[in-house]
Design an enzyme around this catalytic site. Structure first.
Site, mmCIF file in Angstrom:
data_model
loop_
_atom_site.group_PDB
_atom_site.id
_atom_site.type_symbol
_atom_site.label_atom_id
_atom_site.label_comp_id
_atom_site.label_asym_id
_atom_site.label_seq_id
_atom_site.Cartn_x
_atom_site.Cartn_y
_atom_site.Cartn_z
ATOM 1 N N HIS A 51 0.853 -1.182 0.000
ATOM 2 C CA HIS A 51 0.000 0.000 0.000
ATOM 3 C C HIS A 51 0.901 1.249 0.000
ATOM 4 O O HIS A 51 2.099 1.178 0.283
ATOM 5 C CB HIS A 51 -0.906 -0.012 1.231
ATOM 6 N N GLU A 53 1.171 3.881 1.975
ATOM 7 C CA GLU A 53 1.826 4.288 3.225
ATOM 8 C C GLU A 53 3.071 3.445 3.468
ATOM 9 O O GLU A 53 4.121 3.955 3.875
ATOM 10 C CB GLU A 53 0.882 4.103 4.425
ATOM 11 N N TRP A 172 -13.005 11.164 -39.982
ATOM 12 C CA TRP A 172 -13.127 11.218 -38.540
ATOM 13 C C TRP A 172 -13.911 12.460 -38.134
ATOM 14 O O TRP A 172 -13.745 13.486 -38.766
ATOM 15 C CB TRP A 172 -11.753 11.246 -37.845
ATOM 16 N N THR A 198 -20.763 -1.971 -34.180
ATOM 17 C CA THR A 198 -19.552 -1.146 -34.278
ATOM 18 C C THR A 198 -18.396 -1.958 -34.847
ATOM 19 O O THR A 198 -17.638 -1.463 -35.683
ATOM 20 C CB THR A 198 -19.202 -0.546 -32.901
ATOM 21 N N ASP A 202 -17.074 -0.388 -38.258
ATOM 22 C CA ASP A 202 -15.817 0.372 -38.175
ATOM 23 C C ASP A 202 -14.564 -0.505 -38.109
ATOM 24 O O ASP A 202 -13.460 0.005 -38.244
ATOM 25 C CB ASP A 202 -15.814 1.278 -36.926
ATOM 26 N N GLY A 293 -22.240 2.635 -30.752
ATOM 27 C CA GLY A 293 -23.096 3.584 -31.451
ATOM 28 C C GLY A 293 -24.255 4.047 -30.582
ATOM 29 O O GLY A 293 -24.336 3.724 -29.399
ATOM 30 N N LEU A 296 -26.611 1.278 -28.600
ATOM 31 C CA LEU A 296 -26.083 0.698 -27.364
ATOM 32 C C LEU A 296 -25.894 1.790 -26.305
ATOM 33 O O LEU A 296 -26.214 1.581 -25.128
ATOM 34 C CB LEU A 296 -24.769 -0.054 -27.624
ATOM 35 N N ASN A 297 -25.420 2.955 -26.711
ATOM 36 C CA ASN A 297 -25.292 4.068 -25.757
ATOM 37 C C ASN A 297 -26.633 4.341 -25.083
ATOM 38 O O ASN A 297 -26.710 4.530 -23.873
ATOM 39 C CB ASN A 297 -24.831 5.346 -26.464
HETATM 40 C C1 AOF Z 1 -4.523 1.968 2.161
HETATM 41 N N1 AOF Z 1 -3.523 2.250 1.303
HETATM 42 O O1 AOF Z 1 -2.513 2.056 -0.659
HETATM 43 C C2 AOF Z 1 -4.526 0.903 -0.341
HETATM 44 C C3 AOF Z 1 -5.578 0.629 0.574
HETATM 45 O O2 AOF Z 1 -5.843 -6.917 -0.136
HETATM 46 P P1 AOF Z 1 -5.035 -5.667 0.023
HETATM 47 O O3 AOF Z 1 -3.975 -5.789 1.031
HETATM 48 O O4 AOF Z 1 -4.501 -5.157 -1.297
HETATM 49 O O5 AOF Z 1 -6.035 -4.545 0.608
HETATM 50 C C4 AOF Z 1 -7.011 -3.967 -0.192
HETATM 51 C C5 AOF Z 1 -7.878 -3.051 0.624
HETATM 52 O O6 AOF Z 1 -7.059 -2.143 1.353
HETATM 53 C C6 AOF Z 1 -8.762 -2.177 -0.250
HETATM 54 O O7 AOF Z 1 -10.028 -2.755 -0.476
HETATM 55 C C7 AOF Z 1 -8.862 -0.910 0.566
HETATM 56 O O8 AOF Z 1 -9.812 -1.055 1.594
HETATM 57 C C8 AOF Z 1 -7.491 -0.813 1.180
HETATM 58 N N2 AOF Z 1 -6.591 -0.178 0.221
HETATM 59 N N3 AOF Z 1 -5.536 1.189 1.778
HETATM 60 O O9 AOF Z 1 -4.514 2.437 3.280
HETATM 61 C C9 AOF Z 1 -3.467 1.766 0.082
HETATM 62 N N4 AOF Z 1 -4.494 0.374 -1.582
HETATM 63 ZN ZN ZN Z 2 -3.031 -0.264 3.832
#
Ligand code: AOF
Ligand code: ZN
Length: 357
Positions: A51, A53, A172, A198, A202, A293, A296-297
């Site tokens: 993550h 942090e 285009w 599409t 295209d 197209g 679908l939109n």
């Molecule tokens: C954070 N910092 O950079 C992220 C967070 O299975 P994991 O370990 O990848 O955890 C995924 C979950 O962690 C995700 O659903 C979300 O709640 C949190 N993601 N949290 O503090 C991060 N990527």
């Molecule tokens: Zn985390």
């Protein structure tokens, strides 16, 4: 200290993970010393890996700089997922203050990270640039709170909302400049979705790792159409068509292991989009960009979270050309489908308007 500026930096860092962290949120983190100098930065780089942090704090491993304040756009996690809880690491590193952009909507976290930090005596300042932080992770928020795939539509139109002349001529409408930006938009989504019409009209390549084609009667050219030449493709077809058809296609594409066929419910001769969306969510596709197209939109309109409309300063004229949304005829303006304008950007000579629900 200018927390908004620091949060802006976290958002910038988080975006470096765009296209690589789904189904996780994009997260960026900045660490400051007691004097308010930035001493480290990090972001969530890849799904399953550290993550934001943890990356920012690990950068300080062999340094004598002392972390004091940690700024991050999402509440630090409190759970053991693919990695141990970020909140625990923050406490262990002796951080004194944590500044966040939004609470984590993941029910396993949902405030538990903040509580953990506060119980350890850390000062917590919440909701800095909250709107921007929520916008950054709009896909993650929809997935976690509604258990549904985020749906965006991209269209390129004339001033009068046409996507082609009545002859089908469409190459285009918008400039190279605008069309190059489409590649960047695609990168923000887990998959592209288009229709057999599409593909047949295209023959687009739609460069992307995952592509979805709605082909009710399996009438696209599975051998030669450009779309099938790269990426992993999911094709949805009418489960009631002659069962020999998918069988013969499966034989024909045997060597192309990247094409997967899914039988699907049909209502009023149209593929049931609810069924499609549930299936792609099950497949782990958390967001799609619809590039097709007007028909679908129009059918997707009720499921759509966001629209990207490139507008070229050209006019085809009334009764000439195909509309970007063939939805329904309403008698009163009060019955129109309403969106909000979220952003306007120039891709000279064209513009891009982004609309949100
Ligand atoms: C954070 N910092 O950079 C992220 C967070 O299975 P994991 O370990 O990848 O955890 C995924 C979950 O962690 C995700 O659903 C979300 O709640 C949190 N993601 N949290 O503090 C991060 N990527
Ligand atoms: Zn985390």
């Amino acid at each position: 200290m200018d927390y908004e500026l620091l949060m802006q930096r976290c958002i910038e860092l988080a975006k470096l993970g765009q296209g690589k962290v789904s189904p996780n949120p994009m997260v960026g983190c900045v660490v400051l010393d007691a004097q308010g100098n930035i001493i480290s930065e990090g972001y969530h780089e890849q799904y399953g890996e550290n993550h934001a942090e943890r990356n920012a704090l690990l950068n300080l491993m062999n340094s004598d700089k002392k972390p004091h304040t940690l700024v991050v756009n999402l509440e630090p996690c409190s759970h053991f997922g693919k990695t141990p809880p970020c909140a625990d690491l923050i406490i262990e590193k002796g951080i004194k203050r944590v500044v966040t952009g939004m609470r984590d909507v993941n029910p396993i976290v949902a405030g538990n990270g903040i509580t953990k930090l506060k119980n350890a005596g850390i000062e917590v300042i919440e909701n800095i640039l909250e709107d921007e932080c929520r916008e950054l992770n709009e896909v993650f928020i929809k997935n976690m709170t509604e258990h549904k795939t985020f749906v965006a539509i991209k269209t390129a139109t004339t001033i009068d909302g046409k996507i082609a002349a009545y002859t089908g001529s469409s190459k285009w409408i918008t400039s190279d400049n605008a069309r190059n930006h489409v590649k960047q938009i695609r990168n923000m989504y887990d998959a592209i979705l288009t229709s057999s019409s599409t593909v047949i009209a295209d023959n687009p390549t739609m460069e992307h790792k995952y592509k979805i084609v709605l082909d009710r009667e399996l009438k696209t050219d599975f051998e030669n159409a450009n779309i099938y030449k790269s990426g992993t493709i999911y094709v949805f077809y009418d489960k009631n068509i002659d069962p020999d058809k998918p069988k013969s296609i499966l034989r024909q594409i045997e060597t192309k292991k990247n094409i997967n066929l899914f039988p699907c419910h049909v209502n009023d001769n149209k593929i049931d989009l609810n069924h499609v969306l549930n299936k792609i969510y099950e497949l782990g596709i958390m967001s799609i960009l619809v590039e097709a197209g007007g028909h679908l939109n129009g059918s997707f309109l009720n499921y759509t979270d966001k629209i990207y409309q490139f507008i070229a300063p050209k006019i085809l004229g009334d009764n000439s050309g195909l509309s970007c949304f063939n939805y329904r005829s309403v008698t009163s303006i009060n019955d129109s489908v309403q969106f909000k304008i979220a952003d306007v950007q120039h891709f000279t000579p064209d513009i891009l308007i982004t609309y949100k629900k």
